[in-house]
Write a protein that holds these residues in place. Structure first.
Motif, PDB file in Angstrom:
ATOM      1  N   GLN A   1      75.630  -5.007  22.508  1.00 57.77           N
ATOM      2  CA  GLN A   1      76.000  -6.331  22.994  1.00 57.77           C
ATOM      3  C   GLN A   1      75.458  -7.454  22.110  1.00 57.77           C
ATOM      4  O   GLN A   1      76.044  -8.526  22.039  1.00 57.77           O
ATOM      5  CB  GLN A   1      75.498  -6.506  24.426  1.00 57.77           C
TER       6      GLN A   1
ATOM      7  N   ARG B   1      77.216 -15.078  24.378  1.00 54.62           N
ATOM      8  CA  ARG B   1      76.759 -14.360  25.575  1.00 54.62           C
ATOM      9  C   ARG B   1      76.624 -12.868  25.277  1.00 54.62           C
ATOM     10  O   ARG B   1      77.390 -12.300  24.503  1.00 54.62           O
ATOM     11  CB  ARG B   1      77.727 -14.554  26.741  1.00 54.62           C
TER      12      ARG B   1
ATOM     13  N   LYS C   1      75.071  -8.974  27.362  1.00 57.61           N
ATOM     14  CA  LYS C   1      74.478  -8.334  28.531  1.00 57.61           C
ATOM     15  C   LYS C   1      73.225  -7.576  28.108  1.00 57.61           C
ATOM     16  O   LYS C   1      73.264  -6.785  27.161  1.00 57.61           O
ATOM     17  CB  LYS C   1      75.470  -7.358  29.172  1.00 57.61           C
ATOM     18  N   ASP C   2      72.147  -7.814  28.804  1.00 53.09           N
ATOM     19  CA  ASP C   2      70.896  -7.112  28.542  1.00 53.09           C
ATOM     20  C   ASP C   2      70.814  -5.918  29.489  1.00 53.09           C
ATOM     21  O   ASP C   2      70.481  -6.061  30.668  1.00 53.09           O
ATOM     22  CB  ASP C   2      69.706  -8.043  28.753  1.00 53.09           C
ATOM     23  N   TYR C   3      71.157  -4.732  28.969  1.00 54.05           N
ATOM     24  CA  TYR C   3      71.196  -3.542  29.824  1.00 54.05           C
ATOM     25  C   TYR C   3      69.801  -3.056  30.198  1.00 54.05           C
ATOM     26  O   TYR C   3      69.666  -2.205  31.083  1.00 54.05           O
ATOM     27  CB  TYR C   3      71.976  -2.433  29.123  1.00 54.05           C
ATOM     28  N   ARG C   4      68.785  -3.586  29.545  1.00 58.22           N
ATOM     29  CA  ARG C   4      67.422  -3.253  29.962  1.00 58.22           C
ATOM     30  C   ARG C   4      67.041  -3.987  31.239  1.00 58.22           C
ATOM     31  O   ARG C   4      66.045  -3.655  31.872  1.00 58.22           O
ATOM     32  CB  ARG C   4      66.431  -3.608  28.842  1.00 58.22           C
ATOM     33  N   GLN C   5      67.842  -4.984  31.580  1.00 59.18           N
ATOM     34  CA  GLN C   5      67.641  -5.727  32.834  1.00 59.18           C
ATOM     35  C   GLN C   5      68.911  -5.658  33.679  1.00 59.18           C
ATOM     36  O   GLN C   5      69.403  -6.663  34.187  1.00 59.18           O
ATOM     37  CB  GLN C   5      67.257  -7.176  32.538  1.00 59.18           C
ATOM     38  N   ASN C   6      69.464  -4.474  33.783  1.00 59.74           N
ATOM     39  CA  ASN C   6      70.627  -4.198  34.636  1.00 59.74           C
ATOM     40  C   ASN C   6      71.853  -5.040  34.271  1.00 59.74           C
ATOM     41  O   ASN C   6      72.589  -5.506  35.149  1.00 59.74           O
ATOM     42  CB  ASN C   6      70.268  -4.402  36.111  1.00 59.74           C
ATOM     43  N   GLY C   7      72.047  -5.242  32.957  1.00 57.73           N
ATOM     44  CA  GLY C   7      73.240  -5.946  32.508  1.00 57.73           C
ATOM     45  C   GLY C   7      73.222  -7.444  32.765  1.00 57.73           C
ATOM     46  O   GLY C   7      74.278  -8.067  32.858  1.00 57.73           O
ATOM     47  N   LYS C   8      72.035  -8.029  32.853  1.00 61.39           N
ATOM     48  CA  LYS C   8      71.930  -9.469  33.095  1.00 61.39           C
ATOM     49  C   LYS C   8      72.521 -10.262  31.928  1.00 61.39           C
ATOM     50  O   LYS C   8      72.276  -9.959  30.768  1.00 61.39           O
ATOM     51  CB  LYS C   8      70.458  -9.851  33.281  1.00 61.39           C
ATOM     52  N   GLN C   9      73.325 -11.287  32.255  1.00 60.13           N
ATOM     53  CA  GLN C   9      73.946 -12.126  31.240  1.00 60.13           C
ATOM     54  C   GLN C   9      72.905 -13.039  30.607  1.00 60.13           C
ATOM     55  O   GLN C   9      72.165 -13.743  31.303  1.00 60.13           O
ATOM     56  CB  GLN C   9      75.065 -12.968  31.862  1.00 60.13           C
ATOM     57  N   LYS C  10      72.852 -13.051  29.255  1.00 63.58           N
ATOM     58  CA  LYS C  10      71.927 -13.908  28.535  1.00 63.58           C
ATOM     59  C   LYS C  10      72.659 -14.570  27.367  1.00 63.58           C
ATOM     60  O   LYS C  10      73.780 -14.209  27.035  1.00 63.58           O
ATOM     61  CB  LYS C  10      70.735 -13.096  28.014  1.00 63.58           C
TER      62      LYS C  10
END
Length: 404
Positions: free
Chosen positions: A157, A285, A287-296
């Protein structure tokens, strides 16, 4: 129903326009990388030519459209080809569950992919298929020949290098007597994931080390050179847990088609993900999959963005979508007919690519102009092509011809 698509505010083409010259002076890249970047920069501009829609009666110009670059790495191209590909796969679906399996190589091999991309990616396909074929041939799991559709993705991502293949696999296969056989496992995954990981690792490393020891690979900087260092590196890779990920089976064949649409003809980053381009940076944008796909939001220097984007430009002629087993081009017609006969379903009516294309154009563009906006004549709109290199108002020669 016509699909309304909002044009994004920022595009990869604008990144190339703004930072491409600086990037060219700072990085030494293969010619195919430059060709791709310039194609994306010029996509749908007068540089690539286009056509003019004009009235055959009053000769007034209705619209000027510019050609697409048709580069497979372009975020603006490939939409029609993707839909055509999905429709073709839809005609091949069987009324059985489908499994999604992902094979990923560890990050320690990323540097080798940079110097030997065609070899490493091709081996990724082969190792994944040989792993699936090995488990499918085992009577404990299936005892038949499997089929698989595979798609290569090389990105994460954040645009970092992350080579992996997505495999869509029907739950079942054909025996040598052309009899459809269901898997022994009644529910859940086709094959044990941990066991597949070990087999996949062994197959990949065996062929990789054979090529390395046979001096068939380009050696990256800081790579092990002595025999002892190579053996230590190989042991470290064997001690690693290689990732093979299996999702729950798809519920319906229709779900498979919709899912495939998100993965085929996909590029490293879409224009919709870019949120801003400044004089020095690009924000997008992820997705941080280490934080459950949180948008960053990630911010990169413009040249760094282009460097990461170029990591995912594939070798010339490399096929990133492949079919294996009973779904291979050599076998699928006969194999799918036998499978449908065993499953008691009729073969769908096949359509040609031209028919599918005409249907899609009518579906998504039903309101193409047919009436002149100036004189009101019906069915008077004509098209005239102009060669690459015109200005934003199209070549003067063409305008002159229209005015005659």
């Amino acid at each position: 129903m016509n699909r309304v698509i909002k044009r994004p505010d920022w595009e990869v083409a604008q990144v190339v326009q703004r930072f491409g010259s600086t990037f060219a002076t700072q990085h030494k890249m293969p010619a195919r990388h430059w060709q791709t970047l310039w194609a994306l920069r010029d996509c749908r501009t007068a540089v690539l030519g286009g056509h003019i829609e004009y009235c055959g009666e009053c000769r007034s110009i209705q619209r000027i459209s510019y050609n697409s670059c048709r580069n497979r790495h372009c975020p603006k191209c490939g939409g029609l080809e993707r839909e055509l590909w999905i429709q073709a796969r839809e005609e091949e679906l069987l009324p059985v569950p489908y499994q999604h399996i992902v094979f990923t190589i560890p990050q320690e091999l990323n540097i080798w992919c940079c110097y030997n991309d065609a070899f490493c990616y091709d081996l990724l396909f082969k190792a994944a298929w040989r792993t699936l074929r090995t488990f499918a041939a085992d009577p404990c799991y299936l005892g038949a020949q499997l089929g698989a559709t595979m798609v290569l993705h090389t990105w994460g991502q954040n645009l970092s290098l992350h080579p992996h293949v997505h495999c869509i696999v029907p739950a079942g296969g054909l025996t040598p007597k052309q009899v459809w056989k269901k898997p022994r496992r009644k529910a859940g995954f086709l094959f044990p994931v941990k066991a597949m990981s070990e087999v996949f690792k062994a197959i990949y490393l065996k062929d990789f080390m054979r090529a390395w020891n046979g001096n068939k690979l380009k050696i990256p900087p800081d790579a092990p050179l002595t025999k002892a260092e190579k053996n230590a590196w190989r042991r470290q890779r064997y001690d690693q847990a290689w990732l093979v990920y299996a999702k729950a089976p798809f519920r319906t064949p229709k779900t498979v088609v919709e899912y495939l649409g998100r993965y085929t003809h996909k590029v490293a980053i879409s224009n919709q993900r870019i949120t801003h381009i400044s004089d020095q940076h690009v924000r997008f944008r992820y997705k941080d999959y280490r934080q459950n796909g949180k948008q960053k939001i990630m911010q990169l220097n413009g040249t760094e963005f282009l460097r990461r984007f170029c990591l995912h430009i594939l070798p010339q002629g490399f096929r990133r979508m492949r079919h294996y087993g009973i779904l291979s081009n050599a076998r699928k017609t006969e194999a799918l007919a036998a499978a449908r006969e065993n499953l008691g379903v009729d073969s769908p009516e096949k359509s040609t690519k031209a028919q599918r294309k005409a249907q899609l154009l009518e579906q998504y563009f039903p309101d193409l102009p047919k009436t002149c906006n100036s004189c009101g004549c019906i069915d008077s709109i004509r098209q005239l092509r102009f060669a690459p290199g015109g200005t934003a108002r199209a070549p003067p020669l063409v305008i002159g011809e229209l005015g005659k």
